[in-house]
Design a protein around this motif. Structure first.
Motif, short mmCIF file in Angstrom:
data_model
loop_
_atom_site.label_atom_id
_atom_site.label_comp_id
_atom_site.label_asym_id
_atom_site.label_seq_id
_atom_site.Cartn_x
_atom_site.Cartn_y
_atom_site.Cartn_z
N TYR A 197 0.84 -1.19 0.00
CA TYR A 197 0.00 0.00 0.00
C TYR A 197 0.87 1.24 0.00
N ASP A 198 0.27 2.36 -0.33
CA ASP A 198 0.94 3.65 -0.26
C ASP A 198 0.61 4.28 1.08
N LEU A 199 1.64 4.68 1.80
CA LEU A 199 1.45 5.32 3.10
C LEU A 199 1.55 6.83 2.91
N VAL A 200 0.49 7.52 3.26
CA VAL A 200 0.46 8.98 3.18
C VAL A 200 0.50 9.51 4.60
N GLN A 201 1.65 9.99 5.02
CA GLN A 201 1.81 10.46 6.39
C GLN A 201 1.26 11.88 6.52
N VAL A 202 0.41 12.07 7.52
CA VAL A 202 -0.33 13.32 7.67
C VAL A 202 -0.11 13.90 9.06
#
Length: 208
Positions: free
Chosen positions: A36-41
């Motif tokens: 998966y793609d991890l989008v850190q927010v």
């Protein structure tokens, strides 16, 4: 967008760097071996795409093609059904209900105390005491089976383990009485899946 996988997929997870509920979903994904793609927010500054996807701007938020999910329990059960191997819930309805109810208790009793501790100030000491009491009250559940209420790893472990991982950083010492709980944690912490679930910020909370 930070890719946390060997190959790109349509699956994306919006996640905070250090958050129990986000860690919970990352642990499910790691246990399944899902790319998966991890989008850190930064939770204090949600990006516009997250605002557009999720009316509550909450984390974690999962995007799978045209589907967006943002309640953590819903996300975890979706992933367990979407990627059925290995299964993270027992087959029989009674065991499933027990694990779901345990998850509700943890979210209502344990997690608010964690937030009080992280907020600091005088209430943090009281919260440490309460969290310790909640954990020790649950001691029979840790002793009953190899995993939490189940002979195999389940979605409940994906919630419990991130709490246990953070205890040293939260200043919560279970003492000798809590050794079965810490032993339970160590069994999970040394798995490859658990290591993959950690962000750099979470790795820094304790030695693996």
């Amino acid at each position: 967008m930070v890719q946390n996988a060997r190959s790109r997929t349509v699956l994306a997870l919006y996640s905070a760097a250090d958050d129990i509920q986000c860690h919970r979903v990352r642990l499910v994904l790691a246990a399944k071996g899902v790319a998966y793609d991890l989008v850190q927010v930064d939770p204090a500054k949600p990006p516009q795409d997250l605002i557009d996807l999720n009316p509550y701007n909450t984390l974690p938020t999962l995007v799978d093609r045209d589907l967006t999910l943002y309640d953590t329990s819903v996300v975890c059960e979706y992933l367990d059904e979407r990627y059925p191997h290995p299964p993270l819930m027992p087959i029989d309805p009674l065991s499933r209900a027990r694990l779901r109810l345990a998850g509700v208790r943890i979210e209502r009793d344990w997690l608010p105390e964690v937030e009080h501790i992280k907020a600091g100030g005088r209430p943090a000491d009281t919260a440490r005491k309460h969290l310790r009491e909640h954990l020790l009250t649950a001691l029979p559940l840790f002793k009953a089976s190899k995993f939490f209420l189940n002979p195999e790893m389940s979605l409940a472990d994906c919630l419990v383990a991130p709490v246990i991982w953070r205890l040293p950083a939260l200043g919560v010492d279970l003492g000798r009485e809590g050794k079965p709980i810490m032993d339970y944690g160590e069994r999970l912490f040394h798995s490859q899946g658990y290591a993959r679930s950690l962000t750099p910020e979470e790795k820094a909370l304790r030695a693996l």
